[in-house]
Design a protein around this motif. Sequence first.
Motif, PDB file in Angstrom:
ATOM      1  N   PRO A  99      88.409 114.516  76.024  1.00  0.00           N
ATOM      2  CA  PRO A  99      87.617 113.837  77.058  1.00  0.00           C
ATOM      3  C   PRO A  99      86.315 113.335  76.436  1.00  0.00           C
ATOM      4  N   ILE A 100      85.845 112.183  76.862  1.00  0.00           N
ATOM      5  CA  ILE A 100      84.665 111.605  76.235  1.00  0.00           C
ATOM      6  C   ILE A 100      83.448 112.495  76.378  1.00  0.00           C
ATOM      7  N   THR A 101      83.325 113.227  77.492  1.00  0.00           N
ATOM      8  CA  THR A 101      82.173 114.104  77.653  1.00  0.00           C
ATOM      9  C   THR A 101      82.196 115.232  76.619  1.00  0.00           C
ATOM     10  N   ALA A 102      83.366 115.827  76.418  1.00  0.00           N
ATOM     11  CA  ALA A 102      83.491 116.898  75.417  1.00  0.00           C
ATOM     12  C   ALA A 102      83.250 116.357  74.021  1.00  0.00           C
ATOM     13  N   ALA A 103      83.797 115.189  73.730  1.00  0.00           N
ATOM     14  CA  ALA A 103      83.598 114.587  72.409  1.00  0.00           C
ATOM     15  C   ALA A 103      82.127 114.316  72.146  1.00  0.00           C
ATOM     16  N   SER A 104      81.405 113.870  73.179  1.00  0.00           N
ATOM     17  CA  SER A 104      79.985 113.560  72.991  1.00  0.00           C
ATOM     18  C   SER A 104      79.187 114.811  72.647  1.00  0.00           C
ATOM     19  N   LYS A 105      79.526 115.935  73.272  1.00  0.00           N
ATOM     20  CA  LYS A 105      78.778 117.173  73.051  1.00  0.00           C
ATOM     21  C   LYS A 105      79.153 117.843  71.733  1.00  0.00           C
ATOM     22  N   ASN A 158      83.038 119.468  86.699  1.00  0.00           N
ATOM     23  CA  ASN A 158      81.945 119.314  85.737  1.00  0.00           C
ATOM     24  C   ASN A 158      82.384 118.630  84.449  1.00  0.00           C
ATOM     25  N   GLU A 159      83.555 118.000  84.501  1.00  0.00           N
ATOM     26  CA  GLU A 159      84.035 117.222  83.369  1.00  0.00           C
ATOM     27  C   GLU A 159      84.205 115.773  83.806  1.00  0.00           C
ATOM     28  N   VAL A 160      84.988 114.990  83.074  1.00  0.00           N
ATOM     29  CA  VAL A 160      85.066 113.556  83.347  1.00  0.00           C
ATOM     30  C   VAL A 160      85.383 113.232  84.807  1.00  0.00           C
ATOM     31  N   PRO A 161      86.406 113.835  85.433  1.00  0.00           N
ATOM     32  CA  PRO A 161      86.694 113.440  86.825  1.00  0.00           C
ATOM     33  C   PRO A 161      85.522 113.679  87.771  1.00  0.00           C
ATOM     34  N   GLY A 162      84.985 114.897  87.748  1.00  0.00           N
ATOM     35  CA  GLY A 162      83.897 115.211  88.661  1.00  0.00           C
ATOM     36  C   GLY A 162      82.626 114.448  88.365  1.00  0.00           C
ATOM     37  N   MET A 163      82.282 114.344  87.092  1.00  0.00           N
ATOM     38  CA  MET A 163      81.040 113.657  86.739  1.00  0.00           C
ATOM     39  C   MET A 163      81.126 112.160  87.045  1.00  0.00           C
ATOM     40  N   ALA A 360      72.400 111.179  83.486  1.00  0.00           N
ATOM     41  CA  ALA A 360      71.451 111.016  84.585  1.00  0.00           C
ATOM     42  C   ALA A 360      71.802 111.921  85.765  1.00  0.00           C
ATOM     43  N   VAL A 361      73.076 112.242  85.902  1.00  0.00           N
ATOM     44  CA  VAL A 361      73.527 113.139  86.968  1.00  0.00           C
ATOM     45  C   VAL A 361      73.332 114.589  86.561  1.00  0.00           C
ATOM     46  N   ASN A 362      73.728 114.898  85.313  1.00  0.00           N
ATOM     47  CA  ASN A 362      73.641 116.272  84.808  1.00  0.00           C
ATOM     48  C   ASN A 362      73.433 116.213  83.303  1.00  0.00           C
ATOM     49  N   ALA A 363      72.243 116.550  82.873  1.00  0.00           N
ATOM     50  CA  ALA A 363      71.882 116.417  81.459  1.00  0.00           C
ATOM     51  C   ALA A 363      72.729 117.284  80.547  1.00  0.00           C
ATOM     52  N   SER A 364      73.347 118.329  81.090  1.00  0.00           N
ATOM     53  CA  SER A 364      74.152 119.219  80.254  1.00  0.00           C
ATOM     54  C   SER A 364      75.628 118.840  80.215  1.00  0.00           C
ATOM     55  N   ALA A 365      76.007 117.824  80.973  1.00  0.00           N
ATOM     56  CA  ALA A 365      77.421 117.457  81.067  1.00  0.00           C
ATOM     57  C   ALA A 365      77.896 116.609  79.896  1.00  0.00           C
TER      58      ALA A 365
END
Length: 380
Positions: A99-105, A158-163, A360-365
């Motif tokens: 997922p792009i969010t996981a890859a970014s972190k 708290n991952e791609v779908p929810g965010m 902008a929604v969740n800085a830790s996501a």
Amino acid sequence: MKKFSKKSVVALFAAFFAAIGFVGCKGDGKAPATSSNEPSTQEITVYMPDGAPAMAFAALMQSDTKTDGVTYRVVNPSVIATKVKYEDASKNADVCVLPITAASKLLGNGEQYQMLGTVTNGNLYILSKNEGVIADFAANENDLSHLLGKTVGVMKINEVPGMTFKCILDGYGVAWQELKNDGEVAADKVNLKAIADATAIDPLDTSVACYVVAEPAASVRVKKNGFTVVGDLNDLYVGSAAKTAGTVTSDVQKTGATQGFAGYPQAVLVAKKSLIESDKARIEAFMDSVNKSCLSLLNGELDGAAIVAAVTAHLEDSSYATTLNAGVLSQDVVLRCGVGFVESSVCADAVKSYLRRIIAVNASAAKEVDDKFFYFDSSL
């Protein structure tokens, strides 16, 4: 209510890939052994989560052989991030879909892995059995204010779908809250209830007005439980970007498109930077074969049974059963799964824009990524 036309979706994808130069593949799709004259003996391991991302590789896995130099492994989505986190780098995937969010972190600095492109984009949908909700979406699909006071079940909140859904609500100026520990439902907010995935949906629970889930699991609920697809998050994402832009009239801000890529990215393909540097030609040819594999789905070359068989044959854990259902994977459903390889040169700006909206929604996501996180295919 969102209505889907197979012909229109096929035409849309064909036009998109033609516009960015991805229709057709260079050569026969087989990766050359190495960028030098010496043959490579390294076996490349490719890890991917079950579901739509695995479908992107179905044609490649169907034709997989023991001597082609590539090992494909499909895993439960809940463990995919572990495949790039070993301290011993030799144990990590050579190529991985995340997922792009996981890859970014995990990888956003570009030091260990680089992003080759996206393999799924925009496959999240809103489902409902509530006649009032269905009527409200049918009347105005881009007005989410009618969800105020209602409860929405959201997979991977708290991952791609929810965010993605949260940033869409913010973009439209619609207040929301997460319901935690049986919290009180707010009348002036959209109440988001976390669910693990589409299998957690209780079709008899009338307290939940609708659900945000991904294809192809969404179509399973439609077929088995009588849900209706009422909204497409990709359309809503683009619309929320336009609303946020206000009176600014550039094409990018009106449509949400960047570099010809409209909508939000989901699963991205990354490769070890060391592998890219040592075997660049092989990686670039592999990218071409991934593109060809994705196009085979769009062109209807694999039916549901072939897709499921290919994925099942490459499950890393024999005790895990794929969530893909051959009886549901009609061509229309396959097209709604958002499978399509889009190289970093085309989608990099869209990825950056998406991550900024998520942060902008969740800085830790998520995290903003360095430019060196993106790999650009020199052959294009």
